[in-house]
Design a protein around this motif. Sequence first.
Motif, PDB file in Angstrom:
ATOM      1  N   SER A  17       0.808  -1.216   0.000  1.00  0.00           N
ATOM      2  CA  SER A  17       0.000   0.000   0.000  1.00  0.00           C
ATOM      3  C   SER A  17       0.840   1.264   0.000  1.00  0.00           C
ATOM      4  CB  SER A  17      -0.936   0.008   1.222  1.00  0.00           C
ATOM      5  OG  SER A  17      -1.792  -1.119   1.217  1.00  0.00           O
ATOM      6  N   SER A  18       2.168   1.120   0.130  1.00  0.00           N
ATOM      7  CA  SER A  18       3.048   2.272   0.162  1.00  0.00           C
ATOM      8  C   SER A  18       3.290   2.806  -1.245  1.00  0.00           C
ATOM      9  CB  SER A  18       4.381   1.894   0.813  1.00  0.00           C
ATOM     10  OG  SER A  18       5.082   0.958   0.003  1.00  0.00           O
ATOM     11  N   THR A  19       4.040   3.903  -1.337  1.00  0.00           N
ATOM     12  CA  THR A  19       4.333   4.503  -2.645  1.00  0.00           C
ATOM     13  C   THR A  19       5.125   3.551  -3.533  1.00  0.00           C
ATOM     14  OG1 THR A  19       4.359   6.714  -1.671  1.00  0.00           O
ATOM     15  CG2 THR A  19       5.462   6.435  -3.791  1.00  0.00           C
ATOM     16  N   ALA A  20       6.175   2.946  -2.978  1.00  0.00           N
ATOM     17  CA  ALA A  20       6.977   2.007  -3.751  1.00  0.00           C
ATOM     18  C   ALA A  20       6.188   0.752  -4.112  1.00  0.00           C
ATOM     19  CB  ALA A  20       8.235   1.629  -2.969  1.00  0.00           C
ATOM     20  N   GLY A  21       5.370   0.283  -3.178  1.00  0.00           N
ATOM     21  CA  GLY A  21       4.570  -0.902  -3.451  1.00  0.00           C
ATOM     22  C   GLY A  21       3.532  -0.683  -4.531  1.00  0.00           C
ATOM     23  N   GLN A  22       2.867   0.447  -4.508  1.00  0.00           N
ATOM     24  CA  GLN A  22       1.884   0.762  -5.535  1.00  0.00           C
ATOM     25  C   GLN A  22       2.559   0.923  -6.896  1.00  0.00           C
ATOM     26  OE1 GLN A  22      -1.473   0.971  -5.420  1.00  0.00           O
ATOM     27  NE2 GLN A  22      -1.500   0.338  -3.279  1.00  0.00           N
ATOM     28  N   TYR A  23       3.725   1.536  -6.905  1.00  0.00           N
ATOM     29  CA  TYR A  23       4.478   1.701  -8.152  1.00  0.00           C
ATOM     30  C   TYR A  23       4.853   0.348  -8.748  1.00  0.00           C
ATOM     31  CZ  TYR A  23       8.655   2.678 -10.991  1.00  0.00           C
ATOM     32  OH  TYR A  23       9.598   2.722 -11.986  1.00  0.00           O
ATOM     33  N   LEU A  24       5.333  -0.563  -7.898  1.00  0.00           N
ATOM     34  CA  LEU A  24       5.690  -1.900  -8.362  1.00  0.00           C
ATOM     35  C   LEU A  24       4.480  -2.641  -8.908  1.00  0.00           C
ATOM     36  CD1 LEU A  24       8.093  -4.440  -6.848  1.00  0.00           C
ATOM     37  CD2 LEU A  24       5.709  -5.130  -7.064  1.00  0.00           C
ATOM     38  N   GLN A  25       3.353  -2.557  -8.219  1.00  0.00           N
ATOM     39  CA  GLN A  25       2.152  -3.252  -8.686  1.00  0.00           C
ATOM     40  C   GLN A  25       1.705  -2.745 -10.051  1.00  0.00           C
ATOM     41  OE1 GLN A  25      -1.029  -4.258  -5.748  1.00  0.00           O
ATOM     42  NE2 GLN A  25       0.192  -3.000  -4.344  1.00  0.00           N
ATOM     43  N   THR A  26       1.769  -1.445 -10.260  1.00  0.00           N
ATOM     44  CA  THR A  26       1.336  -0.880 -11.543  1.00  0.00           C
ATOM     45  C   THR A  26       2.209  -1.380 -12.685  1.00  0.00           C
ATOM     46  OG1 THR A  26       0.538   1.113 -10.437  1.00  0.00           O
ATOM     47  CG2 THR A  26       0.935   1.262 -12.801  1.00  0.00           C
ATOM     48  N   LYS A  27       3.523  -1.378 -12.490  1.00  0.00           N
ATOM     49  CA  LYS A  27       4.438  -1.806 -13.539  1.00  0.00           C
ATOM     50  C   LYS A  27       4.325  -3.302 -13.813  1.00  0.00           C
ATOM     51  CE  LYS A  27       6.292   2.142 -14.468  1.00  0.00           C
ATOM     52  NZ  LYS A  27       6.109   2.765 -15.806  1.00  0.00           N
ATOM     53  N   PHE A 186      11.497   5.073  -3.396  1.00  0.00           N
ATOM     54  CA  PHE A 186      11.256   6.140  -2.432  1.00  0.00           C
ATOM     55  C   PHE A 186       9.940   5.899  -1.700  1.00  0.00           C
ATOM     56  CE2 PHE A 186      13.804   8.528  -5.691  1.00  0.00           C
ATOM     57  CZ  PHE A 186      14.927   8.684  -4.890  1.00  0.00           C
ATOM     58  N   GLU A 187       9.925   6.233  -0.435  1.00  0.00           N
ATOM     59  CA  GLU A 187       8.712   6.097   0.351  1.00  0.00           C
ATOM     60  C   GLU A 187       7.816   7.327   0.232  1.00  0.00           C
ATOM     61  OE1 GLU A 187       7.734   3.416   1.738  1.00  0.00           O
ATOM     62  OE2 GLU A 187       9.569   2.271   1.363  1.00  0.00           O
ATOM     63  N   LYS A 188       8.417   8.488  -0.052  1.00  0.00           N
ATOM     64  CA  LYS A 188       7.645   9.715  -0.161  1.00  0.00           C
ATOM     65  C   LYS A 188       7.182   9.928  -1.596  1.00  0.00           C
ATOM     66  CE  LYS A 188       9.762  12.166   3.735  1.00  0.00           C
ATOM     67  NZ  LYS A 188      10.450  13.414   4.168  1.00  0.00           N
ATOM     68  N   GLN A 189       5.932  10.299  -1.751  1.00  0.00           N
ATOM     69  CA  GLN A 189       5.367  10.519  -3.064  1.00  0.00           C
ATOM     70  C   GLN A 189       6.054  11.672  -3.798  1.00  0.00           C
ATOM     71  OE1 GLN A 189       3.090   8.565  -4.432  1.00  0.00           O
ATOM     72  NE2 GLN A 189       2.979   9.722  -6.344  1.00  0.00           N
ATOM     73  N   SER A 190       6.475  12.701  -3.058  1.00  0.00           N
ATOM     74  CA  SER A 190       7.122  13.852  -3.685  1.00  0.00           C
ATOM     75  C   SER A 190       8.439  13.463  -4.356  1.00  0.00           C
ATOM     76  CB  SER A 190       7.354  14.948  -2.644  1.00  0.00           C
ATOM     77  OG  SER A 190       8.158  14.460  -1.577  1.00  0.00           O
ATOM     78  N   TRP A 191       9.247  12.634  -3.672  1.00  0.00           N
ATOM     79  CA  TRP A 191      10.503  12.185  -4.270  1.00  0.00           C
ATOM     80  C   TRP A 191      10.261  11.249  -5.446  1.00  0.00           C
ATOM     81  CZ3 TRP A 191      15.417  13.730  -3.490  1.00  0.00           C
ATOM     82  CH2 TRP A 191      15.661  14.539  -2.374  1.00  0.00           C
ATOM     83  N   HIS A 192       9.219  10.446  -5.359  1.00  0.00           N
ATOM     84  CA  HIS A 192       8.885   9.532  -6.453  1.00  0.00           C
ATOM     85  C   HIS A 192       8.522  10.313  -7.714  1.00  0.00           C
ATOM     86  CE1 HIS A 192       6.620   6.462  -8.718  1.00  0.00           C
ATOM     87  NE2 HIS A 192       7.398   5.607  -8.084  1.00  0.00           N
ATOM     88  N   LYS A 193       7.754  11.372  -7.570  1.00  0.00           N
ATOM     89  CA  LYS A 193       7.388  12.196  -8.725  1.00  0.00           C
ATOM     90  C   LYS A 193       8.599  12.939  -9.272  1.00  0.00           C
ATOM     91  CE  LYS A 193       2.556  12.973  -7.405  1.00  0.00           C
ATOM     92  NZ  LYS A 193       1.540  13.995  -7.049  1.00  0.00           N
ATOM     93  N   ARG A 194       9.509  13.339  -8.398  1.00  0.00           N
ATOM     94  CA  ARG A 194      10.683  14.090  -8.830  1.00  0.00           C
ATOM     95  C   ARG A 194      11.591  13.246  -9.714  1.00  0.00           C
ATOM     96  NH1 ARG A 194      13.582  17.170  -4.036  1.00  0.00           N
ATOM     97  NH2 ARG A 194      11.421  17.939  -3.934  1.00  0.00           N
ATOM     98  N   PHE A 195      11.630  11.942  -9.460  1.00  0.00           N
ATOM     99  CA  PHE A 195      12.487  11.044 -10.238  1.00  0.00           C
ATOM    100  C   PHE A 195      11.690  10.216 -11.245  1.00  0.00           C
ATOM    101  CE2 PHE A 195      15.217  12.079  -6.748  1.00  0.00           C
ATOM    102  CZ  PHE A 195      16.506  11.958  -7.227  1.00  0.00           C
ATOM    103  N   SER A 196      10.524  10.686 -11.632  1.00  0.00           N
ATOM    104  CA  SER A 196       9.690   9.935 -12.571  1.00  0.00           C
ATOM    105  C   SER A 196      10.329   9.802 -13.947  1.00  0.00           C
ATOM    106  CB  SER A 196       8.321  10.604 -12.696  1.00  0.00           C
ATOM    107  OG  SER A 196       8.454  11.939 -13.161  1.00  0.00           O
TER     108      SER A 196
END
Length: 257
Positions: A17-27, A186-196
């Motif tokens: 349910s975290s930012t990294a986990g949701q990102y992994l599930q989508t990919k 990254f656990e923070k959504q802001s850092w995840h968007k910054r490195f998109s």
Amino acid sequence: MSIALSSNQQQLQAWFSSTAGQYLQTKEQTLYDEAVVDLFGFNALQMGCAQMELLRNSRIPNRFVATDFSADTAINQLSCNDDFLPFADMSIDLLLLPHRLEFSERPHQTLREAARVIVPDGHLVISGFNHLSLWGATAGFKKTLSNHLDYPWNGNFIGLTRLKDWLALLGFEVVSVEMCCHIPPFEKQSWHKRFSFFDKVSSRRCAMLGGVYFIVAKKRVVGITPIKPNWKLSPLKAVLTLSPTQPKPTQKASNIE
């Protein structure tokens, strides 16, 4: 017994349910959807990662989801361990192992069980964390700081080259390999968007450094090797020779006439 079984299931659910986990599930969901739609048969099994419906695009009529958490039997239909699958030999056409090998105490046995239950020309789909990536570096860094880690950093990440060797020894042919999850975990959504932008740049220039590898393998069927004739050898001599039915007239017989 697997490493994931001894961990807290609530922590596993929290990471997905975290930012990294949701990102992994989508990919990964995209890769599984594209892969299973063209694989056919009668029986398909997804082992673990019940949070994702990895067989939702499959056209195989009998689809099952299994987990080693007994509390999830109502949702997952089966509760079993991937070290000893409760299926007959050569009875599964498609087997999915999403992040199972790196959390198994005996990954070789898990693959041997997969080879046993998959039918000839059946398919095995594996997704795993790439230790040669920022995800692998994060896991290594966390292990140096603490011996008590949560999912997924408590797993033993397996190299892609080593996994290919294991599959080849068990009679599997690697059909395709893809990499995904190039953004650091990254656990923070802001850092995840910054490195998109990593997803576009890294996938083109250094694709093999993706955080997750995705393998589609096919179980080979050993057939009879035809024996080809060696045309360079000398031709065989004829065994049978034709002989006339009447003797040739001799000179003596012609004089009598």
